[in-house]
Design a protein around this motif. Structure first.
Motif, PDB file in Angstrom:
ATOM      1  N   LEU A 256       0.843  -1.183   0.000  1.00  0.00           N
ATOM      2  CA  LEU A 256       0.000   0.000   0.000  1.00  0.00           C
ATOM      3  C   LEU A 256       0.886   1.244   0.000  1.00  0.00           C
ATOM      4  N   LYS A 257       0.299   2.399  -0.241  1.00  0.00           N
ATOM      5  CA  LYS A 257       1.013   3.663  -0.163  1.00  0.00           C
ATOM      6  C   LYS A 257       0.345   4.501   0.912  1.00  0.00           C
ATOM      7  N   VAL A 258       1.040   4.682   2.026  1.00  0.00           N
ATOM      8  CA  VAL A 258       0.434   5.359   3.173  1.00  0.00           C
ATOM      9  C   VAL A 258       0.204   6.836   2.897  1.00  0.00           C
ATOM     10  N   ASP A 259      -0.974   7.283   3.244  1.00  0.00           N
ATOM     11  CA  ASP A 259      -1.278   8.713   3.263  1.00  0.00           C
ATOM     12  C   ASP A 259      -0.912   9.255   4.648  1.00  0.00           C
ATOM     13  N   TYR A 260      -1.435   8.605   5.687  1.00  0.00           N
ATOM     14  CA  TYR A 260      -1.034   8.931   7.051  1.00  0.00           C
ATOM     15  C   TYR A 260      -1.416   7.796   7.976  1.00  0.00           C
ATOM     16  N   VAL A 261      -0.675   7.660   9.054  1.00  0.00           N
ATOM     17  CA  VAL A 261      -1.043   6.867  10.222  1.00  0.00           C
ATOM     18  C   VAL A 261      -0.673   7.720  11.409  1.00  0.00           C
ATOM     19  N   ILE A 262      -1.645   8.024  12.255  1.00  0.00           N
ATOM     20  CA  ILE A 262      -1.378   8.978  13.317  1.00  0.00           C
ATOM     21  C   ILE A 262      -2.291   8.712  14.508  1.00  0.00           C
ATOM     22  N   ALA A 263      -1.756   8.930  15.699  1.00  0.00           N
ATOM     23  CA  ALA A 263      -2.533   8.800  16.928  1.00  0.00           C
ATOM     24  C   ALA A 263      -2.837  10.192  17.457  1.00  0.00           C
ATOM     25  N   ARG A 264      -4.057  10.416  17.849  1.00  0.00           N
ATOM     26  CA  ARG A 264      -4.488  11.717  18.337  1.00  0.00           C
ATOM     27  C   ARG A 264      -5.413  11.565  19.538  1.00  0.00           C
ATOM     28  N   ASP A 265      -5.630  12.694  20.218  1.00  0.00           N
ATOM     29  CA  ASP A 265      -6.644  12.739  21.262  1.00  0.00           C
ATOM     30  C   ASP A 265      -8.003  12.484  20.619  1.00  0.00           C
ATOM     31  N   ALA A 266      -8.767  11.570  21.173  1.00  0.00           N
ATOM     32  CA  ALA A 266     -10.025  11.175  20.547  1.00  0.00           C
ATOM     33  C   ALA A 266     -11.064  12.284  20.536  1.00  0.00           C
ATOM     34  N   HIS A 267     -10.950  13.236  21.460  1.00  0.00           N
ATOM     35  CA  HIS A 267     -11.957  14.293  21.564  1.00  0.00           C
ATOM     36  C   HIS A 267     -11.611  15.517  20.728  1.00  0.00           C
ATOM     37  N   THR A 268     -10.326  15.850  20.670  1.00  0.00           N
ATOM     38  CA  THR A 268      -9.926  17.106  20.040  1.00  0.00           C
ATOM     39  C   THR A 268      -9.125  16.925  18.753  1.00  0.00           C
ATOM     40  N   LEU A 269      -8.622  15.719  18.509  1.00  0.00           N
ATOM     41  CA  LEU A 269      -7.677  15.420  17.426  1.00  0.00           C
ATOM     42  C   LEU A 269      -6.347  16.149  17.596  1.00  0.00           C
ATOM     43  N   ALA A 270      -6.098  16.644  18.809  1.00  0.00           N
ATOM     44  CA  ALA A 270      -4.798  17.254  19.108  1.00  0.00           C
ATOM     45  C   ALA A 270      -3.767  16.145  19.327  1.00  0.00           C
ATOM     46  N   PRO A 271      -2.472  16.463  19.153  1.00  0.00           N
ATOM     47  CA  PRO A 271      -1.430  15.463  19.435  1.00  0.00           C
ATOM     48  C   PRO A 271      -1.546  14.943  20.856  1.00  0.00           C
ATOM     49  N   ILE A 272      -1.213  13.678  21.054  1.00  0.00           N
ATOM     50  CA  ILE A 272      -1.346  13.088  22.374  1.00  0.00           C
ATOM     51  C   ILE A 272      -0.215  13.552  23.289  1.00  0.00           C
ATOM     52  N   THR A 273      -0.508  13.587  24.577  1.00  0.00           N
ATOM     53  CA  THR A 273       0.470  13.941  25.602  1.00  0.00           C
ATOM     54  C   THR A 273       0.422  12.890  26.700  1.00  0.00           C
ATOM     55  N   GLN A 274       1.251  13.094  27.716  1.00  0.00           N
ATOM     56  CA  GLN A 274       1.255  12.165  28.836  1.00  0.00           C
ATOM     57  C   GLN A 274      -0.088  12.141  29.554  1.00  0.00           C
ATOM     58  N   ASP A 275      -0.872  13.229  29.434  1.00  0.00           N
ATOM     59  CA  ASP A 275      -2.148  13.318  30.134  1.00  0.00           C
ATOM     60  C   ASP A 275      -3.331  12.788  29.319  1.00  0.00           C
ATOM     61  N   THR A 276      -3.107  12.438  28.070  1.00  0.00           N
ATOM     62  CA  THR A 276      -4.202  11.957  27.232  1.00  0.00           C
ATOM     63  C   THR A 276      -4.803  10.676  27.808  1.00  0.00           C
ATOM     64  N   GLN A 277      -6.115  10.625  27.847  1.00  0.00           N
ATOM     65  CA  GLN A 277      -6.818   9.455  28.373  1.00  0.00           C
ATOM     66  C   GLN A 277      -7.533   8.654  27.292  1.00  0.00           C
ATOM     67  N   ASP A 278      -8.056   9.351  26.288  1.00  0.00           N
ATOM     68  CA  ASP A 278      -8.830   8.710  25.231  1.00  0.00           C
ATOM     69  C   ASP A 278      -8.159   8.962  23.887  1.00  0.00           C
ATOM     70  N   PHE A 279      -7.986   7.915  23.116  1.00  0.00           N
ATOM     71  CA  PHE A 279      -7.180   7.981  21.901  1.00  0.00           C
ATOM     72  C   PHE A 279      -7.971   7.549  20.675  1.00  0.00           C
ATOM     73  N   VAL A 280      -7.537   8.036  19.520  1.00  0.00           N
ATOM     74  CA  VAL A 280      -7.975   7.499  18.248  1.00  0.00           C
ATOM     75  C   VAL A 280      -6.734   7.342  17.377  1.00  0.00           C
ATOM     76  N   VAL A 281      -6.582   6.195  16.762  1.00  0.00           N
ATOM     77  CA  VAL A 281      -5.527   5.983  15.780  1.00  0.00           C
ATOM     78  C   VAL A 281      -6.202   5.977  14.413  1.00  0.00           C
ATOM     79  N   LEU A 282      -5.764   6.883  13.561  1.00  0.00           N
ATOM     80  CA  LEU A 282      -6.374   7.037  12.250  1.00  0.00           C
ATOM     81  C   LEU A 282      -5.380   6.653  11.175  1.00  0.00           C
TER      82      LEU A 282
END
Length: 300
Positions: A256-282
């Motif tokens: 395949l040819k990747v467009d993106y693979v990225i993990a973000r905060d599930a609520h805001t889509l902001a980059p994850i931090t040590q305090d992130t509790q809920d995640f989405v991997v897109l």
């Protein structure tokens, strides 16, 4: 099952439902329906007395490099599937009914920030979410539903719609419906029809890889400490970049040819931090003629 092609007829029907005291659930689609769409209809039945589905291939959300004319139109087969699912009505407007003055003169709705993130950053997707929010706003005004159901497969789209409905005070409940998958894990999509048998055999690597990202992220948080928040945030950023890079490499290596693979905060889509509790991997990747998308959400 009733079929409406003109707004005047649709509104007369909608007015009668209101007079009869019946609630209405709405499933917007672009047609070429599969099991995932039908699951939306089944879920819609759980939330209202009557269910209506729209079929409209929206030119406003196609990029310059995407072939709008090649998008499959399967209206008769779609109606058969909808009737079997006890769908009550179909709205099937023409492009001229949706955009009587043409796209260049069309008023549009744009949710802030969403044309500059993830799917929209792809060279094939500029303005995509503006097209989505505009057509969904128009459809909401036309159909006037109490409830609308959207698949969670397109996580970003669902977030755009929820934000738009909240910001514009639309009296519509938005229901997210879990992704329907094939036994291989591949998310069901109209675009899977573009895949050859050989491509379909390797396509599940996208889902497998984002699952591995989830596993690696959870392992990081389980092993980390919270004594130095700044240091830990840097560690999250560094580790996450390595985790995403490994997934991208695996997907590309599979063909395949990747467009993106990225993990973000599930609520805001902001980059994850040590305090992130809920995640989405897109994830999004190109395979042959298809652009595949997928995501998983999880908490720690």
């Amino acid at each position: 099952m009733q079929i409406f092609k003109h707004l005047e007829d649709l509104r007369q029907w909608r007015q009668q439902l209101r007079m009869d005291g019946k609630t209405l659930a709405f499933v917007p689609t672009m047609g070429n329906l599969h099991e995932g769409h039908i699951q939306l209809v089944h879920q819609a039945h759980q939330h209202a007395d009557v269910v209506i589905t729209s079929i409209f291939v929206n030119p406003m959300q196609f990029g310059e490099n995407e072939d709008l004319d090649a998008y499959p139109r399967t209206f008769d087969a779609d109606c058969e599937k909808l009737a079997a699912a006890d769908n009550h009505a179909v709205y099937f407007p023409s492009v001229s009914e949706m955009y009587p003055n043409g796209l260049s003169a069309q008023t549009f709705v744009q949710v802030p920030d969403n044309d500059n993130t993830l799917c929209a950053e792809s060279t094939q997707r500029p303005g995509h979410f503006r097209g989505v929010s505009t057509v969904v706003t128009k459809l909401f005004n036309m159909v006037q539903p109490d409830v609308a159901c959207f698949g969670e497969k397109d996580y970003q789209q669902l977030r755009v719609i929820r934000t738009m409905v909240a910001d514009l005070n639309m009296p519509i409940k938005i229901v997210g419906v879990p992704t329907v998958r094939e036994e291989s894990g591949l998310a069901k999509s109209s675009r899977n029809g573009y895949l050859t048998p050989a491509e379909k055999a390797i396509a599940p690597v996208l889902h497998k890889s984002i699952q591995q990202v989830k596993t690696a992220i959870l392992a990081h948080y389980q092993s980390s400490t919270t004594t130095d928040n700044l240091s830990n945030n840097r560690s999250v950023i560094d580790d996450n970049a390595q985790i995403e890079a490994a997934a991208i490499a695996a997907i590309n290596e599979a063909g395949l040819k990747v467009d993106y693979v990225i993990a973000r905060d599930a609520h805001t889509l902001a980059p994850i931090t040590q305090d992130t509790q809920d995640f989405v991997v897109l994830g999004a990747a190109f395979l042959g003629k298809a652009r595949l998308i997928d995501n998983i959400t999880f908490s720690r």
